[in-house]
Scaffold this active site. Structure first.
Site, mmCIF file in Angstrom:
data_model
loop_
_atom_site.group_PDB
_atom_site.id
_atom_site.type_symbol
_atom_site.label_atom_id
_atom_site.label_comp_id
_atom_site.label_asym_id
_atom_site.label_seq_id
_atom_site.Cartn_x
_atom_site.Cartn_y
_atom_site.Cartn_z
ATOM 1 C CE LYS A 157 -3.894 -1.978 2.607
ATOM 2 N NZ LYS A 157 -4.922 -1.826 1.570
ATOM 3 N NE ARG B 135 -11.114 -8.438 -4.385
ATOM 4 C CZ ARG B 135 -11.157 -7.330 -5.136
ATOM 5 N NH1 ARG B 135 -11.292 -7.430 -6.454
ATOM 6 N NH2 ARG B 135 -11.076 -6.151 -4.567
#
Length: 465
Positions: free
Chosen positions: A246, A320
């Protein structure tokens, strides 16, 4: 800490509508107190007595968010003055049972202690009275406190520093929170996940020094029914983004990626404590998404619990992957008849709706209508996002059955549809709370800085509805 029927302390809270005449002490404060929404004014009286005026503006006090805000605003204002014993006069609010529960939630969310990591942290006691109502408030207060406790639990879990809440500690916190209820708890460790070949969860968390787990909570409030709703929440306790690291400006919030998991645990606890006549299974896949020599990387192909292969196109699209295994487990092992999943999943949903509206993707009109009606009762805001076959095509992979990233656009839709593909045609609803699970500056008076506990009570309300 307690909330009781009757007068408490020497401070009274009085609510005033904008333009209202004839309220107590109007002649003393009328020129300076305009009673705009959430205006506050503390008036000292004789013998240490005080009155706190709270403005209602022209708002409908029976609207859930409003009824929660006006009580929360009063509690937080009095806390500034270190006043810990006071009474609410609710006579002119004319609250019904439902709005009183929301009013009481605002109180509990404001005065109950939040978890602190300060060495000199003190638990502040508060005692609050309620006057001016003919309602039997005892069961309403109990319901409000049960709901608030779950919201506070969810906030505490999301706020927890990652070195205090590795996956194992998270499972222990969950088990402790539901231990005195009718909920059956099962915890699958890394060895069991390997036996089950849960490649999604293991791919994300298998290389961390703190291994992944799968928590299964079963509540059977209606044994005569074959219906069993699965509520599945993303439980990433720290998310660096993996090798797709990130950007530095987003690193401060990487501990708060378990808001979905915290919400489903809080919701099933509410159902059990209120003895709701429903069958629910909450499933929490929990892992760390860190960087290690043997961590998964872009281009890898993982084999999920369903047996389907997944091309990894972004290691920061890890939520996910763990939800895929958990949703399959819900359908195959727990025989779920419908599935709700919830996650802090995509930055795209923040671009669409900001920090006050959650995004919903679903293939069930019935589930959406039920969930939307529940959100109207709790005051949370959600919007349904449409999708089509063209969005499903965006997940097609050249080398695997599916890929975990759909491209530059429609990120919230494709993330949801990825999870849907593992629900095996069961009615399905997905909530993306990436924008609503965390606030640097509270949007509502009943929120605190950082975690919000969003959807905890809406999911419970939906299932009780």
């Amino acid at each position: 800490m307690s909330v009781v029927l009757g007068n408490v302390g020497n401070t009274e809270v009085i609510f005033v509508k904008r333009g209202e005449k004839g309220y107590p002490y109007e002649e003393r404060v009328g020129t300076v107190f305009k009673a705009e929404y959430l205006d506050v004014l503390l008036l000292p009286l004789e013998k240490d007595k005080k009155v706190l005026f709270v403005g209602l503006g022209k708002e409908n006090v029976k609207e859930p968010s409003t009824s929660m805000e006006i009580s929360a605003k009063a509690c937080k204002e009095l806390k500034k003055y270190e006043i810990s014993e006071y009474s609410f006069n609710v006579e002119n609010l004319r609250l019904n049972k439902e709005s009183f529960v929301n009013f009481a939630k605002g109180i509990y969310l404001s005065i109950k202690a939040k978890r602190s990591y300060k060495s000199d942290a003190k638990i502040e006691e508060a005692k609050v009275g309620i006057v001016g109502t003919n309602l039997d408030i005892s069961p309403l207060l109990k319901k409000a406190e049960i709901i608030s406790d779950s919201i506070i639990f969810a906030r505490d879990m999301v706020n927890a520093p990652s070195n205090y809440l590795h996956p194992k500690e998270f499972t222990e916190e969950i088990a402790e929170f539901v231990k005195d209820t009718a909920i059956e708890t099962e915890i699958l460790d890394e060895e069991e996940l390997r036996k089950l070949k849960m490649g999604g969860i293991l791919g994300v968390g298998g290389s961390s020094a703190f291994p992944p787990y799968l928590v299964v909570l079963r509540y059977r409030g209606n044994p005569k029914s074959k219906e069993n709703t699965a509520i599945v929440g993303k439980g990433i306790t720290v998310d660096t983004g993996g090798y797709c690291l990130k950007p530095s400006q987003f690193m401060a919030g990487i501990r708060g990626d378990n808001g979905g998991a915290a919400a489903v645990v809080g919701a099933i606890a509410i159902l059990a404590k209120l003895k709701a006549k429903v069958n629910v299974t909450a499933i929490v896949p929990t892992a760390e998404n860190k960087i290690a020599p043997d961590s998964y990387v872009d281009g890898d192909v993982l084999t999920s619990y369903s047996g389907r292969t997944i091309e990894v196109c972004d290691t920061d699209a890890e939520g996910r992957l763990i939800l895929a295994d958990a949703v399959t487990y819900a359908v195959r092992n727990e025989k779920a008849t419908r599935v709700l999943d919830i996650a802090t999943l995509t930055g795209a949903v923040v671009g669409m709706y900001g920090f006050t509206i959650g995004g919903v993707v679903t293939d069930s009109d019935e589930m959406w209508e039920e969930f939307y009606r529940a959100s109207l009762k709790t005051g949370e805001k959600h919007a349904r996002i449409p999708f089509g076959r063209e969005h499903e095509k965006m997940l097609e992979s050249d080398i695997a059955d599916i890929k975990n990233l759909g491209g530059k656009f429609c990120g919230t839709i494709t993330a949801g549809l990825f999870i849907r593909s593992f629900a095996e045609k069961k009615p399905w609803l997905h909530i993306d709370i990436a924008g609503t699970a965390w606030v640097d500056t509270p949007d509502y008076a009943y929120q605190d800085k950082y975690a919000t506990g969003v959807c905890t009570d809406t999911i419970a309300e939906w299932l009780m509805g």
